[in-house]
Enzyme design. Structure first.
Site, PDB file in Angstrom:
ATOM      1  N   LYS A 166     -33.762 -10.946   9.565  1.00  0.00           N
ATOM      2  CA  LYS A 166     -35.425 -10.915   9.704  1.00  0.00           C
ATOM      3  C   LYS A 166     -35.828  -9.595   9.570  1.00  0.00           C
ATOM      4  O   LYS A 166     -36.642  -9.088   8.955  1.00  0.00           O
ATOM      5  CB  LYS A 166     -35.863 -11.667  11.081  1.00  0.00           C
ATOM      6  CG  LYS A 166     -37.304 -11.545  11.119  1.00  0.00           C
ATOM      7  CD  LYS A 166     -38.222 -12.102  10.100  1.00  0.00           C
ATOM      8  CE  LYS A 166     -39.612 -12.528  10.561  1.00  0.00           C
ATOM      9  NZ  LYS A 166     -40.353 -11.174  10.899  1.00  0.00           N
ATOM     10  N   GLU A 180     -40.171  -6.600   3.001  1.00  0.00           N
ATOM     11  CA  GLU A 180     -41.762  -6.903   2.759  1.00  0.00           C
ATOM     12  C   GLU A 180     -42.424  -5.741   2.717  1.00  0.00           C
ATOM     13  O   GLU A 180     -43.480  -5.452   1.872  1.00  0.00           O
ATOM     14  CB  GLU A 180     -41.987  -7.730   3.982  1.00  0.00           C
ATOM     15  CG  GLU A 180     -43.515  -7.891   4.174  1.00  0.00           C
ATOM     16  CD  GLU A 180     -43.664  -8.753   5.540  1.00  0.00           C
ATOM     17  OE1 GLU A 180     -44.503  -8.189   6.469  1.00  0.00           O
ATOM     18  OE2 GLU A 180     -43.327  -9.954   5.735  1.00  0.00           O
TER      19      GLU A 180
END
Length: 301
Positions: A173, A180
């Protein structure tokens, strides 16, 4: 499946609602009572304390924690762990540092407890679209909470995966969030270049919409960009100040530790820092240096 959820913020609260719709029994607790009352209206089982929540679960218990990363998560894990029995499960679905998750997993294992770290992505859209979940932990423990993961995910066999041992979920993550950062920065820079070409008078919302279909750069982030430009083409009222959750920093630090070049992610993080400067001392010093060596004009405040 019956389990406990602690932390009913935007993410935790919506996860509870999705799980309730999926037929699960969720015992909920939150530091402030308002979210508990709201969740109870949707069918959750309310509790007034951690002790109360645990008393309403049957062994082997599973308690999912969705509180801010860092001290708050550590304090809650310690609190919950002190009240559980061997074989029970603690799940951390927040944005914890993977190194903390490895350490917590080892500490809880010594007490006979299972620890699962779930890197969770989906934001405010997860309640309808499903959550992407990167899961770390022992096979036995992950298999026990599989029904929850299958309900939270976009589909039972899509959007989630058991990626490895304790810590691996939050590690994956972390890198996800670093990527991102880079994607967001590239979109932001590209649209600013388009906007700067005044003679073409481009409709940026139109461009975003046409890129959404068939384009190599289509993505969910582009879908959201198109939404933002439709609602507010000139971004009126939005201050050019961008926060960071910390995971971009951790990704950059990991890249340095592993001798992996990651210039795009690193620079995208630096640009977030730039956005927070109302008055850049470095920029002033650059202007002063140019004046010193070349006599270049300095613009006065």
């Amino acid at each position: 499946m019956k389990f406990g959820m602690i932390g009913l913020g935007r993410m935790g609260g919506n996860m509870v609602r999705r799980l309730l719709k999926g037929g699960h029994q969720v015992v909920v607790f939150n530091r402030s009572p308002g979210p508990v009352e709201e969740a109870a209206k949707d069918g959750a089982i309310p509790s007034t304390s951690v002790d109360d929540l645990i008393s309403k679960l049957e062994s082997p218990r599973a308690v999912w924690i969705m509180v801010p990363a860092g001290d708050a998560t550590q304090a809650m894990i310690d609190n919950v762990a002190s009240k559980l029995n061997p074989g029970d499960i603690i799940i951390d679905g927040g944005n914890s540092n993977y190194k903390d998750s490895i350490r917590r997993g080892e500490a809880l294992k010594a007490k006979g407890l299972h620890f699962i770290d779930v890197g969770t992505s989906g934001g405010i859209w997860g309640i309808t679209e499903g959550y992407s979940m990167m899961v770390g932990g022992a096979d036995e423990a992950v298999s026990q909470i599989r029904p929850l993961l299958e309900t939270l995910a976009p589909a039972a066999d899509q959007g989630w995966g058991h990626v490895g041992p304790t810590g691996s979920g939050h590690f994956v993550k972390m890198v996800h969030n670093g990527i991102e950062y880079g994607m967001m920065q590239a979109y932001a820079e590209g649209f600013e270049i388009l906007r700067a070409k005044k003679e073409f008078d481009l409709d940026l919302h139109q461009v975003a919409e046409l890129w959404r279909v068939g384009s190599v750069v289509r993505s969910w982030l582009l879908d959201l960009t198109a939404n933002a430009l439709k609602e507010n083409p000139n971004l009126d009222g939005i201050k050019a100040w961008v926060a960071d959750s910390g995971e971009g920093r951790w990704t950059v630090a990991e890249a340095i530790d592993q001798d992996v070049p990651a210039p795009v992610i690193t620079l995208s993080l630096m640009m977030r820092f730039v956005s927070r400067q109302d008055d850049s001392y470095a920029a002033k010093l650059l202007a002063a240096m140019r004046n010193q060596f070349g006599g270049h004009e300095i613009k006065k405040e």
